[in-house]
Design a protein around this motif. Structure first.
Motif, short mmCIF file in Angstrom:
data_model
loop_
_atom_site.label_atom_id
_atom_site.label_comp_id
_atom_site.label_asym_id
_atom_site.label_seq_id
_atom_site.Cartn_x
_atom_site.Cartn_y
_atom_site.Cartn_z
N ASP A 1 2.67 10.30 -16.57
CA ASP A 1 1.69 9.18 -17.20
C ASP A 1 1.95 7.83 -16.30
O ASP A 1 0.69 7.51 -16.04
N VAL A 2 2.98 7.58 -15.62
CA VAL A 2 2.91 6.62 -14.58
C VAL A 2 1.88 7.04 -13.37
O VAL A 2 1.35 6.18 -12.90
N GLN A 3 2.27 8.14 -12.88
CA GLN A 3 1.50 8.52 -11.83
C GLN A 3 -0.12 8.46 -11.99
O GLN A 3 -1.01 8.34 -11.31
N ARG A 4 -0.45 9.15 -13.37
CA ARG A 4 -1.84 8.96 -13.83
C ARG A 4 -2.39 7.31 -13.87
O ARG A 4 -3.43 7.11 -13.15
N SER A 5 -1.57 6.55 -14.33
CA SER A 5 -1.74 5.05 -14.57
C SER A 5 -2.07 4.57 -13.24
O SER A 5 -2.88 3.75 -12.70
N ARG A 6 -1.22 4.89 -12.08
CA ARG A 6 -1.46 4.59 -10.74
C ARG A 6 -2.36 4.95 -10.29
O ARG A 6 -3.13 3.92 -9.37
N ALA A 7 -2.93 6.04 -10.26
CA ALA A 7 -4.31 6.63 -9.73
C ALA A 7 -5.29 5.77 -10.24
O ALA A 7 -6.10 5.35 -9.67
N ASP A 8 -5.48 5.61 -11.77
CA ASP A 8 -6.30 4.51 -12.31
C ASP A 8 -6.50 3.38 -11.68
O ASP A 8 -7.39 2.52 -11.25
N GLN A 9 -5.30 2.73 -11.50
CA GLN A 9 -5.22 1.39 -10.65
C GLN A 9 -5.67 1.34 -9.34
O GLN A 9 -6.28 0.28 -8.84
N GLU A 10 -5.41 2.41 -8.74
CA GLU A 10 -5.56 2.59 -7.27
C GLU A 10 -7.43 2.75 -7.35
O GLU A 10 -7.94 1.96 -6.33
#
Length: 298
Positions: free
Chosen positions: A64-73
């Motif tokens: 979930d963090v990796q997905r959110s990180r990609a969205d934030q990027e």
């Protein structure tokens, strides 16, 4: 918004690092316990039942963090005017970041650098013939206290400043032979001035409120970060103690699992508080119109 995007991205990096370390640690524990189960099956059965689900939650959190990180990027790419597929930021966990320290006092004149306050000020000046005098009198005279965040300005000073702004009026004389027409024009100009002055005062007080909100958030979050750093340090000591006691046969492995779960929770909370602390610092800089350096005030 891009600075907030950036620090949110770093917070996701820190969470991912913590969760990856936790997953690796749990996997190693499962391996060791599984090996021990071959020698003492009855003794380690309950530990295996308890430990295996523990490995699943951090994995899910990590995804979930990796997905959110990609969205934030992707959001940061848009803020930078770049195409998301061609934009990437290397991981750099936010663990030791801290906002710049505040001076004990902040002159309220810093607020006049804000575009909304500067626009309101110029509206007042445009209705006043004595531009130099008006500009000098318009500047706020009270002081913001950076170390408090509450009641940063004396109420009497604010009231004095408001009265002074209201007392400044357009210096316009009426020719003696020009009758009522110019008198009505003068009344209209004075009314426009009073309206612009009231809007200016309201804009300064709105900016002042923004600074107060940011200061309050920043001080509260700074205290919270300090408490969570202490909690993480205590949790790390607890994990070490539990592991030592387990090796000595004083406690079951369930105590170690509980200690590591507490450490993980505190570490993730600390990262979230750090992100909010940096965001509050950015909001304060924006509320002040660009920081609090002396050269910037000039």
């Amino acid at each position: 918004m891009s600075p907030c995007f950036y620090y949110a991205l770093r917070a996701f990096d820190a969470q991912a690092q913590i969760l990856q370390q936790t997953v690796t640690s749990y996997e190693e524990q499962v391996r060791l316990v599984t090996r021990a189960a071959q020698e003492w099956p009855r003794f380690t059965r309950s530990i295996c039942i308890k430990l295996r689900p523990c490995t699943k939650r951090p994995r899910a959190q990590l995804r979930d963090v990796q997905r959110s990180r990609a969205d934030q990027e992707h959001a940061l790419a848009i803020a930078c005017g770049a195409a998301a597929p061609l934009f990437s930021v290397a991981a750099d966990p936010l663990l030791e970041a801290a906002p710049p320290s505040l001076p004990p006092e902040l002159p309220a004149q810093l607020l006049t650098r804000r575009p909304d306050v500067a626009e309101a000020e110029q509206n007042v000046v445009s209705f006043n013939a004595q531009v130099g005098v008006a500009t000098a009198e318009l500047y706020p005279t009270f002081t913001l206290t950076g170390s408090a965040g509450f009641e940063s300005a004396s109420a009497s000073h604010i009231l004095d400043w408001k009265s002074k702004v209201a007392s400044i009026g357009p210096s316009i004389s009426i020719p003696i032979f020009e009758g009522g027409r110019l008198r009505y024009n003068l009344a209209a100009v004075r009314a426009q001035y009073q309206q612009a002055a009231a809007a200016y005062v309201n804009q300064v007080l709105t900016a002042y409120g923004d600074v107060e909100d940011a200061l309050t958030d920043l001080h509260a979050l700074t205290d919270e970060v300090a408490r969570m750093r202490a909690a993480v340090a205590a949790s790390q000591n607890y994990v070490k103690t539990a592991q030592t006691q387990y090796k000595q046969g004083l406690v079951t492995y369930l105590i170690v699992i509980d200690a590591e779960r507490t450490l993980l929770s505190n570490q993730l909370t600390l990262v979230q508080d750090l992100n909010q602390q940096m965001a509050a610092s950015i909001h304060l800089i924006k509320a002040l119109g660009g920081g609090w350096a002396a050269d910037a005030a000039e």
